[in-house]
Design an enzyme around this catalytic site. Sequence first.
Site, PDB file in Angstrom:
ATOM      1  N   ASP A 171     -58.956 -14.818  14.252  1.00  7.82           N
ATOM      2  CA  ASP A 171     -58.096 -15.783  14.917  1.00  7.82           C
ATOM      3  C   ASP A 171     -58.949 -16.808  15.688  1.00  7.82           C
ATOM      4  O   ASP A 171     -59.840 -16.420  16.429  1.00  7.82           O
ATOM      5  CB  ASP A 171     -57.176 -14.998  15.857  1.00  7.82           C
ATOM      6  CG  ASP A 171     -56.356 -15.870  16.782  1.00  7.82           C
ATOM      7  OD1 ASP A 171     -56.066 -17.006  16.419  1.00  7.82           O
ATOM      8  OD2 ASP A 171     -56.007 -15.380  17.873  1.00  7.82           O
TER       9      ASP A 171
ATOM     10  N   GLU B  64     -45.280  -2.290  15.645  1.00  5.68           N
ATOM     11  CA  GLU B  64     -46.712  -2.579  15.549  1.00  5.68           C
ATOM     12  C   GLU B  64     -47.487  -1.443  16.206  1.00  5.68           C
ATOM     13  O   GLU B  64     -47.574  -1.347  17.425  1.00  5.68           O
ATOM     14  CB  GLU B  64     -47.052  -3.902  16.237  1.00  5.68           C
ATOM     15  CG  GLU B  64     -48.538  -4.244  16.116  1.00  5.68           C
ATOM     16  CD  GLU B  64     -48.982  -5.377  17.039  1.00  5.68           C
ATOM     17  OE1 GLU B  64     -50.098  -5.880  16.832  1.00  5.68           O
ATOM     18  OE2 GLU B  64     -48.224  -5.740  17.961  1.00  5.68           O
TER      19      GLU B  64
ATOM     20  N   ASN C 144     -43.896 -27.700   5.776  1.00  2.00           N
ATOM     21  CA  ASN C 144     -43.046 -28.616   6.538  1.00  2.00           C
ATOM     22  C   ASN C 144     -41.997 -29.169   5.581  1.00  2.00           C
ATOM     23  O   ASN C 144     -42.329 -29.824   4.595  1.00  2.00           O
ATOM     24  CB  ASN C 144     -43.896 -29.749   7.129  1.00  2.00           C
ATOM     25  CG  ASN C 144     -43.100 -30.691   8.011  1.00  2.00           C
ATOM     26  OD1 ASN C 144     -41.912 -30.939   7.776  1.00  2.00           O
ATOM     27  ND2 ASN C 144     -43.751 -31.234   9.035  1.00  2.00           N
TER      28      ASN C 144
ATOM     29  N   HIS D 205     -43.549  -8.684  26.811  1.00  2.00           N
ATOM     30  CA  HIS D 205     -44.006  -9.730  27.716  1.00  2.00           C
ATOM     31  C   HIS D 205     -43.379 -11.052  27.316  1.00  2.00           C
ATOM     32  O   HIS D 205     -42.816 -11.185  26.227  1.00  2.00           O
ATOM     33  CB  HIS D 205     -45.538  -9.835  27.692  1.00  2.00           C
ATOM     34  CG  HIS D 205     -46.103  -9.932  26.299  1.00  2.00           C
ATOM     35  ND1 HIS D 205     -46.543  -8.832  25.596  1.00  2.00           N
ATOM     36  CD2 HIS D 205     -46.262 -10.988  25.459  1.00  2.00           C
ATOM     37  CE1 HIS D 205     -46.966  -9.207  24.395  1.00  2.00           C
ATOM     38  NE2 HIS D 205     -46.802 -10.511  24.295  1.00  2.00           N
TER      39      HIS D 205
ATOM     40  N   ARG E   6     -39.315  -6.468  13.268  1.00  2.00           N
ATOM     41  CA  ARG E   6     -40.648  -5.925  13.536  1.00  2.00           C
ATOM     42  C   ARG E   6     -40.872  -6.083  15.032  1.00  2.00           C
ATOM     43  O   ARG E   6     -40.641  -7.152  15.595  1.00  2.00           O
ATOM     44  CB  ARG E   6     -41.701  -6.683  12.733  1.00  2.00           C
ATOM     45  CG  ARG E   6     -43.155  -6.250  13.019  1.00  2.00           C
ATOM     46  CD  ARG E   6     -43.805  -7.151  14.047  1.00  2.00           C
ATOM     47  NE  ARG E   6     -45.253  -6.956  14.135  1.00  2.00           N
ATOM     48  CZ  ARG E   6     -46.013  -7.492  15.079  1.00  2.00           C
ATOM     49  NH1 ARG E   6     -45.493  -8.237  16.026  1.00  2.00           N
ATOM     50  NH2 ARG E   6     -47.314  -7.281  15.084  1.00  2.00           N
TER      51      ARG E   6
ATOM     52  N   ARG F  86     -55.457 -18.317  10.439  1.00  2.00           N
ATOM     53  CA  ARG F  86     -54.119 -18.916  10.510  1.00  2.00           C
ATOM     54  C   ARG F  86     -54.138 -20.347   9.983  1.00  2.00           C
ATOM     55  O   ARG F  86     -53.510 -21.252  10.541  1.00  2.00           O
ATOM     56  CB  ARG F  86     -53.601 -18.851  11.951  1.00  2.00           C
ATOM     57  CG  ARG F  86     -53.537 -17.413  12.479  1.00  2.00           C
ATOM     58  CD  ARG F  86     -53.215 -17.337  13.965  1.00  2.00           C
ATOM     59  NE  ARG F  86     -53.250 -15.937  14.414  1.00  2.00           N
ATOM     60  CZ  ARG F  86     -52.985 -15.549  15.656  1.00  2.00           C
ATOM     61  NH1 ARG F  86     -52.657 -16.455  16.579  1.00  2.00           N
ATOM     62  NH2 ARG F  86     -53.044 -14.279  15.994  1.00  2.00           N
TER      63      ARG F  86
ATOM     64  N   ASP G  81     -53.524 -10.999  12.633  1.00  2.00           N
ATOM     65  CA  ASP G  81     -54.453 -10.413  13.598  1.00  2.00           C
ATOM     66  C   ASP G  81     -55.739  -9.900  12.960  1.00  2.00           C
ATOM     67  O   ASP G  81     -56.546  -9.244  13.639  1.00  2.00           O
ATOM     68  CB  ASP G  81     -53.770  -9.262  14.343  1.00  2.00           C
ATOM     69  CG  ASP G  81     -52.751  -9.745  15.357  1.00  2.00           C
ATOM     70  OD1 ASP G  81     -52.984 -10.810  15.971  1.00  2.00           O
ATOM     71  OD2 ASP G  81     -51.714  -9.081  15.532  1.00  2.00           O
TER      72      ASP G  81
ATOM     73  N   ASP H  44     -43.226  -6.231  18.241  1.00  2.00           N
ATOM     74  CA  ASP H  44     -44.591  -6.474  18.698  1.00  2.00           C
ATOM     75  C   ASP H  44     -45.006  -5.406  19.711  1.00  2.00           C
ATOM     76  O   ASP H  44     -44.179  -4.923  20.498  1.00  2.00           O
ATOM     77  CB  ASP H  44     -44.641  -7.869  19.339  1.00  2.00           C
ATOM     78  CG  ASP H  44     -46.040  -8.274  19.748  1.00  2.00           C
ATOM     79  OD1 ASP H  44     -46.934  -8.245  18.888  1.00  2.00           O
ATOM     80  OD2 ASP H  44     -46.223  -8.626  20.928  1.00  2.00           O
TER      81      ASP H  44
ATOM     82  N   GLY I 148     -47.179 -28.093  12.189  1.00  2.00           N
ATOM     83  CA  GLY I 148     -45.821 -28.593  12.002  1.00  2.00           C
ATOM     84  C   GLY I 148     -45.015 -27.883  10.943  1.00  2.00           C
ATOM     85  O   GLY I 148     -43.993 -28.409  10.476  1.00  2.00           O
TER      86      GLY I 148
END
Length: 597
Positions: free
Chosen positions: A481, A360, A140, A256, A330, A485, A437, A332, A181
């Site tokens: 996940d 990907e 941040n 999507h 990149r 992260r 991932d 997705d 943040g």
Amino acid sequence: MKVTYDSWQKQYKTPFGAIQANTLVTWAIAIDQPVQEADLWLTKLNEDPVAYPMNYNDETQKYETQVRVGSSGLYNYYFAIKQNNQMFYVDQGLFGQGRLRQDDHNLKQYQLICYERKVPQVDWYDQGVVYQIFPDRFANGNPYGEVTGRKKNSFLYATEEDTPYYIKNSRGEITRWDFFGGNLAGIRKKLPYLKKLGVNTIYLNPIFLATSNHRYDTVDYMKIDPMLGDEDDLRGLIHDLHQNGMHLLLDGVFNHVGQESIYFQEAIKDKSSHYYSWFNFINYPEKYQSWWGVSSLPEVNKSNPEYQDFIYGDHGVLAKWMKDQVDGWRLDVADELPMDFLRNIRNRLMKENCQVMIGEVWEDASDKFVNSEYRPYTFGDNLTGVMNYPVRNFIVGLLTSENSDAEIALMNKLALLVEHYPTNFLRNCLNNIGTHDTVRIKTALQNDEKLVLLAFGLMFMLPGVPCIYYGDEAGLIGDKDPDNRRFFPWGRESRSLIAQVSKWINVRKQNPVLVKSKIGFLHIATGINAIVRYDEKVIMVYCINKNKAETVLAKENFAFYCLPKTIAEEVAAELDQTKLSGEDSILRKIPRKANIG
């Protein structure tokens, strides 16, 4: 009867590996006795097989044939031999070695990729090192750490050391998105750290307006998420990157959008909206096609001309952000985007003088089928490379396997990938030992930093562009996940690991042989293996011992694969009687004695 064929050696097949359309290919097999007939059987996908007679060459003492492969496609081949009115077949064994069989049932045929054109090589990219950042979790940069652009029905963590956690309802759906943040200003402030580390390219997970922290649920493609900053912040980041000789890859999510996207919301409010045709409604407005059935991610109709123009038209998404001098993209879930859609994205990027378009794709991208349709990713007119998850599988497997057979099988699988991919495409692949991932590499290796360092070493030795997932170099841990992260551990980093990773980056910068050269493998014992890279001038060998016990290497135990005999002999002489500590490695640079291979 003994038959010898090796697809890795030029005396049996030239050129090696994938070929460009209209290339003349020479195949040769050695047979220890005269035979009645020898044929190469070559089959292009969806076409009938063709037999090419092989004639005996007195000079080479092999049966040979030449075929000009005129059109791009996915081909397979094997050999058929007739002796004493009996048929024999040669198909693919380990590491390209021919395997003699007496029946043609379930032959494991060799694969041959014939591509249309070479993908471009961009020096800053394929000679560089990429650093992947999950923007909410890196830094941040606001003066007092305040968080701007806060989202409704979400929560902020109390400290950067908090463990990520999902709040879900009884159906397993996330009901409150969580944020730390991190923002673009934070990335900008940390550029000195990244430059000192040695990386020259940043790949950012999505930065456009979205509901979630991962931002793969786009709300508006034309806006930066206000939690991350604004367009001025992005321009400032790109300016600072370019001033430091660094580059930026953005994540394009075009398959999507999010349920809260302005496009989808217009579509479900008004059936006469032009956005209605962007989506595939099953029972309007409640039921619609979505990514893997996740209702919060409505799938877009990629065949819709308006949507196509919106993404890659002259005034579309790509054109807008390329004005800010983004260096590459990149894509997705590239394997869910139609091939024409990919080709048109590539055409748009070429118009914008952008030569890096990474897809990907989790598997070997050379023979990928989607809904029974072949996807020619390696043909040169769409993706310029893919995320190389097979490299991660190889490295983690090699460092966690329990027997030699498993390790040799892993090497063989990687060798197949090298043989299948066109050279330029392979060099463009984005290698990783972890991403947003996957389980963190340190967690996958039982929190053993010595093994983590071996994993980094293996990644830097392999063909392709190394990509470091933020925090892996600092010893950050995390399971699947959302645990993978976590926020970057500023002030709690593993300084020793960072220093060693930085050394590897320098090794790659100083040794072009790690960028554009040939590869081979060495297996010594369970847990003791080596990667060999070589060109006309030098050999580099990286030998690891994942076991805890020290060992002395003895050349009589060496098993080389995919290497010319001269290279193997030079490596054996260099490593013989070398002492190798437990959970340690040796990196050796050997000047070539013979200009072969």
